[in-house]
Motif scaffolding. Structure first.
Motif, short mmCIF file in Angstrom:
data_model
loop_
_atom_site.label_atom_id
_atom_site.label_comp_id
_atom_site.label_asym_id
_atom_site.label_seq_id
_atom_site.Cartn_x
_atom_site.Cartn_y
_atom_site.Cartn_z
N ALA A 193 -13.20 25.51 -3.07
CA ALA A 193 -14.16 26.61 -3.00
C ALA A 193 -14.25 27.20 -4.40
CB ALA A 193 -13.73 27.67 -2.00
N GLN A 194 -15.40 27.06 -5.01
CA GLN A 194 -15.58 27.54 -6.38
C GLN A 194 -16.45 28.80 -6.37
OE1 GLN A 194 -18.02 26.05 -10.19
NE2 GLN A 194 -16.37 24.67 -9.65
N TYR A 195 -15.90 29.86 -6.95
CA TYR A 195 -16.63 31.13 -7.05
C TYR A 195 -17.19 31.29 -8.46
CZ TYR A 195 -14.83 32.49 -2.53
OH TYR A 195 -14.56 32.54 -1.18
N VAL A 196 -18.36 31.89 -8.55
CA VAL A 196 -19.01 32.07 -9.85
C VAL A 196 -19.27 33.54 -10.09
CG1 VAL A 196 -20.05 29.78 -9.62
CG2 VAL A 196 -21.40 31.80 -9.05
N TYR A 197 -19.26 33.92 -11.38
CA TYR A 197 -19.34 35.33 -11.77
C TYR A 197 -20.16 35.48 -13.05
CZ TYR A 197 -15.07 35.16 -8.89
OH TYR A 197 -14.16 34.93 -7.89
N ARG A 210 -18.78 32.36 -15.62
CA ARG A 210 -17.38 32.15 -15.22
C ARG A 210 -17.35 31.43 -13.88
NH1 ARG A 210 -13.52 36.07 -14.12
NH2 ARG A 210 -15.11 37.52 -13.36
N ARG A 211 -16.48 30.43 -13.79
CA ARG A 211 -16.28 29.67 -12.55
C ARG A 211 -14.79 29.54 -12.28
NH1 ARG A 211 -20.40 26.32 -10.50
NH2 ARG A 211 -22.42 26.66 -11.51
N ARG A 212 -14.42 29.75 -11.02
CA ARG A 212 -13.02 29.64 -10.60
C ARG A 212 -12.97 28.83 -9.31
NH1 ARG A 212 -13.03 31.21 -15.02
NH2 ARG A 212 -11.85 32.93 -15.99
N VAL A 229 -9.29 24.82 -11.13
CA VAL A 229 -10.08 24.71 -12.37
C VAL A 229 -10.66 26.08 -12.70
CG1 VAL A 229 -12.09 23.67 -13.48
CG2 VAL A 229 -10.68 22.28 -11.95
N SER A 230 -10.57 26.46 -13.95
CA SER A 230 -11.25 27.66 -14.46
C SER A 230 -12.15 27.26 -15.62
CB SER A 230 -10.25 28.72 -14.91
OG SER A 230 -9.52 28.27 -16.04
N ILE A 231 -13.33 27.85 -15.67
CA ILE A 231 -14.29 27.53 -16.73
C ILE A 231 -14.95 28.82 -17.18
CG2 ILE A 231 -16.35 26.22 -17.39
CD1 ILE A 231 -15.79 24.38 -14.98
N ASP A 232 -14.96 29.05 -18.48
CA ASP A 232 -15.69 30.16 -19.09
C ASP A 232 -16.69 29.60 -20.08
OD1 ASP A 232 -14.14 32.01 -17.70
OD2 ASP A 232 -12.70 32.26 -19.35
N TYR A 233 -17.95 30.03 -19.92
CA TYR A 233 -19.03 29.62 -20.83
C TYR A 233 -19.42 30.79 -21.72
CZ TYR A 233 -19.90 25.83 -17.44
OH TYR A 233 -19.78 24.75 -16.58
N SER A 234 -19.80 30.47 -22.94
CA SER A 234 -20.37 31.46 -23.85
C SER A 234 -21.37 30.74 -24.76
CB SER A 234 -19.29 32.15 -24.68
OG SER A 234 -18.58 31.21 -25.47
N ASP A 235 -22.17 31.52 -25.48
CA ASP A 235 -23.15 30.97 -26.42
C ASP A 235 -23.98 29.86 -25.77
OD1 ASP A 235 -24.49 30.71 -28.82
OD2 ASP A 235 -23.06 29.27 -29.66
#
Length: 239
Positions: A193-197, A210-212, A229-235
């Motif tokens: 279950a992936q949550y997005v923010y 952000r995805r967790r 899995v954790s993912i942070d996006y920028s730019d």
């Protein structure tokens, strides 16, 4: 195409705007327990992800060395130098995962394949649902955080590499993505279950930064102690 899907696409920037664009680049920092389980712990170094929007192709750099990057498509994955020299490659990479369990070690090409299809899926959601061969149908809504999230069950065509052939996506009252459920078929089929923010607007497209992704229990609840899995996006920038 259903009215619900039409409205979801509009909420994320609209299909007309999407069709004007061809690729997206983003700075990515990722982590989580999955990579350690696979014998390839992820360091916190920022990397640049490049994804084609209308074909399944992706690349991340650096990968394994400062002058190396990946080149991913559904039927081939490679690690290459920035001058184009191929360091390693694998045709039909999905077959290399036959018999894998959650703790089966990955080699760098396995990791490159997972990264390629996962990031392509995430950075093209929900617009990939409108591509040829995809089918979306409404499912029962999900109740969480005092909200009702409408659900879409999406069936992926066999030509597209992703976590599993069917995946569920949930959208809040504003019709923006809240949660993404799937099975990771190449890692023993565990349920996630992936949550997005933190939705942002990048060049007219709205997407989470952000995805967790957590393991999911039989009642569809996330197991918060198992952050896979954790993912942070920028730019984030589209072209």
């Amino acid at each position: 195409m259903s009215t619900l899907l039409d409205n979801i696409l509009d909420a994320h920037g609209g299909l007309d705007r999407w069709r004007q664009l061809s690729s997206v680049r983003a700075t990515v920092v990722s982590g989580g327990d999955l990579f350690a389980l696979k014998g390839l712990p992820q360091d916190p170094t920022p990397r640049e992800m490049t994804v084609r929007l209308h074909e399944e192709r992706a690349s991340v750099a650096p990968f394994g060395a400062p002058d190396q990057r990946t080149d991913f498509t559904a039927d081939r994955v490679a690690i290459e130098r920035t001058d184009g020299t191929v360091v390693a490659e694998r045709p039909f990479p999905r077959t290399s995962f036959d018999g894998h369990a959650l703790d089966t070690p990955w080699d760098p090409l396995d990791r490159a394949y997972f990264n390629g299809y996962a990031m392509w899926t995430y950075l093209t959601t929900p617009f990939l649902f409108a591509m040829p061969g995809f089918r979306a149908e409404e499912i029962a809504p999900w109740q969480e955080d005092g909200e009702e999230w409408r659900g879409l069950r999406v069936t992926f065509p066999a030509t597209i590499a992703s976590h599993s052939p069917q995946q569920d996506f949930y959208f809040g009252p504003d019709l923006l993505l809240r949660r993404h459920d799937y099975h990771v078929d190449i890692a023993g089929g565990f349920a996630a279950a992936q949550y997005v923010y933190d939705i942002t607007d990048a060049d007219g497209i709205r997407l989470p930064t952000r995805r967790r992704a957590y393991r999911r229990d039989k009642d569809l609840r996330p197991i918060r102690s198992e952050l896979m899995v954790s993912i942070d996006y920028s730019d984030i920038r589209f072209s």
